[in-house]
Design an enzyme around this catalytic site. Structure first.
Site, PDB file in Angstrom:
ATOM      1  N   PRO A 188       0.831  -1.214   0.000  1.00 34.20           N
ATOM      2  CA  PRO A 188       0.000   0.000   0.000  1.00 34.20           C
ATOM      3  C   PRO A 188       0.863   1.260   0.000  1.00 34.20           C
ATOM      4  O   PRO A 188       1.835   1.352   0.734  1.00 34.20           O
ATOM      5  CB  PRO A 188      -0.791  -0.099   1.310  1.00 34.20           C
ATOM      6  CG  PRO A 188      -0.397  -1.363   1.973  1.00 34.20           C
ATOM      7  CD  PRO A 188       0.702  -1.996   1.216  1.00 34.20           C
ATOM      8  N   GLU A 189       0.530   2.202  -0.860  1.00 39.93           N
ATOM      9  CA  GLU A 189       1.214   3.487  -0.897  1.00 39.93           C
ATOM     10  C   GLU A 189       0.253   4.539  -0.337  1.00 39.93           C
ATOM     11  O   GLU A 189      -0.826   4.212   0.149  1.00 39.93           O
ATOM     12  CB  GLU A 189       1.671   3.804  -2.323  1.00 39.93           C
ATOM     13  CG  GLU A 189       2.731   2.810  -2.831  1.00 39.93           C
ATOM     14  CD  GLU A 189       3.413   3.244  -4.126  1.00 39.93           C
ATOM     15  OE1 GLU A 189       3.390   4.449  -4.455  1.00 39.93           O
ATOM     16  OE2 GLU A 189       3.974   2.374  -4.811  1.00 39.93           O
ATOM     17  N   HIS A 229      -3.484 -15.103  10.183  1.00 39.18           N
ATOM     18  CA  HIS A 229      -2.722 -13.844  10.073  1.00 39.18           C
ATOM     19  C   HIS A 229      -3.454 -12.627  10.644  1.00 39.18           C
ATOM     20  O   HIS A 229      -3.048 -11.512  10.401  1.00 39.18           O
ATOM     21  CB  HIS A 229      -2.279 -13.550   8.625  1.00 39.18           C
ATOM     22  CG  HIS A 229      -1.598 -14.703   7.976  1.00 39.18           C
ATOM     23  ND1 HIS A 229      -0.410 -15.222   8.445  1.00 39.18           N
ATOM     24  CD2 HIS A 229      -1.937 -15.454   6.900  1.00 39.18           C
ATOM     25  CE1 HIS A 229      -0.058 -16.241   7.678  1.00 39.18           C
ATOM     26  NE2 HIS A 229      -0.961 -16.410   6.738  1.00 39.18           N
ATOM     27  N   ARG A 276       2.656 -11.206   5.735  1.00 38.37           N
ATOM     28  CA  ARG A 276       4.129 -11.213   5.761  1.00 38.37           C
ATOM     29  C   ARG A 276       4.698 -10.523   7.000  1.00 38.37           C
ATOM     30  O   ARG A 276       5.899 -10.561   7.214  1.00 38.37           O
ATOM     31  CB  ARG A 276       4.653 -10.575   4.476  1.00 38.37           C
ATOM     32  CG  ARG A 276       4.283 -11.437   3.261  1.00 38.37           C
ATOM     33  CD  ARG A 276       4.856 -10.906   1.984  1.00 38.37           C
ATOM     34  NE  ARG A 276       6.312 -10.887   1.995  1.00 38.37           N
ATOM     35  CZ  ARG A 276       7.059 -10.370   1.042  1.00 38.37           C
ATOM     36  NH1 ARG A 276       6.482  -9.814  -0.004  1.00 38.37           N
ATOM     37  NH2 ARG A 276       8.370 -10.380   1.113  1.00 38.37           N
ATOM     38  N   ARG A 297      22.203  18.219  -6.405  1.00 39.10           N
ATOM     39  CA  ARG A 297      22.099  16.770  -6.224  1.00 39.10           C
ATOM     40  C   ARG A 297      22.210  16.051  -7.558  1.00 39.10           C
ATOM     41  O   ARG A 297      21.566  16.427  -8.535  1.00 39.10           O
ATOM     42  CB  ARG A 297      20.758  16.406  -5.598  1.00 39.10           C
ATOM     43  CG  ARG A 297      20.664  16.774  -4.151  1.00 39.10           C
ATOM     44  CD  ARG A 297      19.844  15.714  -3.507  1.00 39.10           C
ATOM     45  NE  ARG A 297      19.365  16.124  -2.209  1.00 39.10           N
ATOM     46  CZ  ARG A 297      18.905  15.251  -1.312  1.00 39.10           C
ATOM     47  NH1 ARG A 297      18.842  13.968  -1.606  1.00 39.10           N
ATOM     48  NH2 ARG A 297      18.477  15.670  -0.146  1.00 39.10           N
TER      49      ARG A 297
END
Ligand SMILES: [Zn+2]
Length: 273
Positions: free
Chosen positions: A2-3, A93, A112, A154
């Protein structure tokens, strides 16, 4: 994984169901997540308290409790928060659940176990636990002049720069490729070489892509589901991510795939200079 848009979708889904509800009890599995669950402190600060507000910072979901404590969820790679009727059978889980007034139960499931849950007491919040994080991409602080100044001199590729949480939070691998395509900028461009108008394109593209992803309910690549167990559909709107060798929707040139800092990166060699 998920973002930002997926976490925001979950937040918006939870708000109407959880705001104002009192936590009656909690259940914790014995398995360790990325960090051990702080069971005693969770019990102390969460059970008996009311959820006053649900906010988001970067990819953290923040539950502000009415006693001033802050309950923090990070979904890691496969973490899911789902709202169910209380008393339903637990699933494999399920690592943490909150039993709420009104026969609801919020469950944290994580195959996980890269996710984690943290609790901050009001005293600990005198220091911002997220002080090391950059601005939110949907807020005004994320601007062309801010990016221009942070990027000066940069050599880092712009895609890696945008994925650095100290620069801006919540832009992960999928959305970094999509934002740079929308901005017409090649992911390997050195950050310090971009001018103000190019950063402006990135800011505009960033907001547009993330807002569209939120409106679509997020992206379901692996197994993202929202709070009620449904996937998002932004994957149907991806312009370059996962489309290596297939024609660019704008110019028909095959989309390129390269690896940058170990992450798959997609771009159109013609539209992105
Ligand atoms: Zn193109």
């Amino acid at each position: 994984m998920p973002e930002l848009p997926e976490v925001e979708v979950i937040r918006r889904g939870l708000v109407p169901h959880l705001t104002g509800r009192t936590v009656l009890n909690m259940a914790i599995s014995s398995q360790k997540l990325r960090r051990p669950l702080p069971a005693g402190r969770l019990r102390e600060w969460v059970v008996g308290a009311r959820i006053a507000a649900i906010e988001r910072r970067a990819k953290y979901l923040l539950f502000r409790m009415d006693n001033g404590a802050l309950l923090v969820f990070h979904l890691g790679m496969t973490g899911k928060l789902t709202l169910v009727q209380s008393g339903g059978p637990s699933r494999k889980h399920d690592h943490f659940s909150l039993l709420l007034a009104g026969d609801r139960e919020l469950r944290f499931n994580d195959t996980r176990r890269f996710g984690f849950i943290e609790i901050y007491s009001p005293d600990e919040l005198h220091q911002d636990p997220f002080a090391n994080l950059g601005p939110e991409p949907l807020q005004e602080e994320f601007s062309a002049s801010y990016l221009f100044h942070r990027a000066r001199k940069r050599k880092q590729p712009v895609k890696c720069f945008l994925m650095d949480n100290r620069i801006v939070v919540g832009i992960g691998n999928i959305y970094a490729s999509e934002i740079l395509f929308a901005a017409g900028i090649k992911p390997t461009t050195q950050s310090g070489e971009l001018d103000g108008s190019q950063w402006q394109r990135i800011v505009i593209a960033g907001r547009a892509v993330l807002e569209k992803a939120i409106a679509c309910g997020g992206t379901t690549i692996a197994d993202f589901v929202n709070e009620s167990g449904h996937g998002g559909n932004f994957q149907n709107h991806l312009q370059v991510y996962g489309r290596a060798g297939r024609p660019c929707f704008v110019c028909q040139t095959p989309v390129s795939r390269i690896v940058l800092a170990g992450r798959a990166t997609y771009f159109c060699p013609r539209c992105q200079k």
